[in-house]
Design an enzyme around this catalytic site. Structure first.
Site, short mmCIF file in Angstrom:
data_model
loop_
_atom_site.label_atom_id
_atom_site.label_comp_id
_atom_site.label_asym_id
_atom_site.label_seq_id
_atom_site.Cartn_x
_atom_site.Cartn_y
_atom_site.Cartn_z
N GLU A 82 -3.16 0.38 -9.17
CA GLU A 82 -2.02 1.29 -9.31
C GLU A 82 -0.81 0.47 -9.74
O GLU A 82 -0.47 -0.52 -9.10
CB GLU A 82 -1.70 1.95 -7.97
CG GLU A 82 -2.53 3.14 -7.61
CD GLU A 82 -2.05 3.82 -6.34
OE1 GLU A 82 -1.74 5.01 -6.39
OE2 GLU A 82 -1.99 3.14 -5.29
N SER A 97 0.81 -1.21 0.00
CA SER A 97 0.00 0.00 0.00
C SER A 97 0.85 1.26 0.00
O SER A 97 0.35 2.33 -0.32
CB SER A 97 -0.90 0.03 1.24
OG SER A 97 -1.66 -1.15 1.35
N HIS A 146 -0.76 -2.51 -7.12
CA HIS A 146 -1.57 -2.24 -5.94
C HIS A 146 -3.06 -2.28 -6.27
O HIS A 146 -3.59 -1.37 -6.88
CB HIS A 146 -1.19 -0.87 -5.36
CG HIS A 146 -1.95 -0.50 -4.13
ND1 HIS A 146 -2.33 0.79 -3.85
CD2 HIS A 146 -2.43 -1.26 -3.11
CE1 HIS A 146 -3.00 0.81 -2.71
NE2 HIS A 146 -3.08 -0.41 -2.25
N ASN A 190 -2.98 6.08 -1.49
CA ASN A 190 -2.87 6.18 -0.04
C ASN A 190 -2.22 7.47 0.43
O ASN A 190 -2.37 7.86 1.59
CB ASN A 190 -2.14 4.96 0.52
CG ASN A 190 -3.07 3.77 0.60
OD1 ASN A 190 -4.20 3.90 1.07
ND2 ASN A 190 -2.64 2.62 0.12
#
Length: 283
Positions: free
Chosen positions: A152, A119, A140, A190
């Site tokens: 991602e 993450s 991700h 994130n």
């Protein structure tokens, strides 16, 4: 290079979701975890998800059986010797990931790509633990994996064009929409999401509002499908804290300082849905 066999390290919430979408795209999947109990729980979750799709008429029983037939469970990392592409979806802990990648580097064939579902941890840092940094990349997925369309794709400083293109194509094959993010702590998703969640925790910590009020404001005022505190419980408060720590250490900026209340909950074992208690209680 054509990917035929797809490895997944970790059979938890993210890992079994990744294994499911990979198998649904026609790939042979090896889903690995450290205990038989964990891989069976992950496999049963996939089975329940697919059965729900059959009940809703979104797939036939034959299609479900075919998907399940493409998934092999494993408790031995050496089973990844057959994999063309591996995604690591272990807990968000640097040392655990470093060890997994060192082992995979020795086990997997030279052509295999090693991807991480991290993450927030920089890809270059993980790639540096292997002898194939050009074949290491971030992939991700979002939670829940079978539902969320975004992936991602994060290139490390040494990631080759070939590895990047292969990962992009594989994401599209799984029915996902890939987005390129540069290799900075937290990437795109994130780096934006976690400070918002952390600020919601600060609002609770400072008594600005109750948990329900904070979540209601974000749902009705910002049209978010879920409030930030409920979302934190779904993600796992330990994962949220780990990501905030990575952001804080990576940028040395006080705006990423984890809220003391978040740390207190994690230390108490209140990790969210998976432990039955976080910002909310779950039966």
């Amino acid at each position: 290079m054509e990917v035929r066999t797809f490895g997944v390290i970790g059979a938890g919430q993210m890992g079994n979701g990744i294994a499911q979408v990979a198998a649904m795209s026609g790939l042979v999947v090896v889903m690995n975890d450290i205990q038989e109990e964990f891989v069976q729980r992950g496999f049963n979750t996939i089975k329940k998800n697919l059965a729900r799709s059959v009940d809703k008429g979104k797939m036939s029983q034959e299609e479900m059986d075919a998907v399940l037939g493409r998934i092999r469970t494993s408790v031995n990392l050496t089973d990844m010797v057959v994999a063309d592409f591996v995604v690591e979806a272990a807990t968000e802990n640097e040392q655990i990931k470093f060890k997994i990648f060192q082992d995979l580097d020795n086990i997997c064939p030279p052509h295999a790509v090693l991807a991480t579902n991290t993450s927030s941890i920089p890809i270059g840092r993980i790639a540096g633990k292997t002898k194939r940094p050009e074949k290491v990349i971030g992939m991700h997925f979002m939670n829940p994996v079978p539902v969320m369309k975004l992936v991602e794709i994060i290139r490390g400083i040494a990631t080759s064009d070939e590895t990047f293109q292969l990962t992009w194509q594989l994401s599209e094959k799984m029915g996902k929409t890939p987005v390129l993010a540069q290799d900075y702590p937290g990437f795109i998703a994130n780096r934006i999401l976690m400070p918002m969640i952390n600020e919601a925790v600060y609002c609770l910590y400072h008594g600005v509002g109750t948990r329900e009020d904070i979540d209601t404001v974000m749902k009705l005022g910002m049209n978010h499908p879920m409030g930030p505190l409920a979302l934190a419980d779904l993600i796992g408060l330990d994962t949220c804290l780990a990501i905030m720590e990575t952001l804080y250490q990576g940028f040395c900026d006080s705006k990423y300082r984890p809220c003391p209340l978040l740390r207190k909950y994690v230390e108490a074992g209140w990790l969210g849905r998976k432990t039955g208690r976080g910002f909310y209680e779950y039966s």
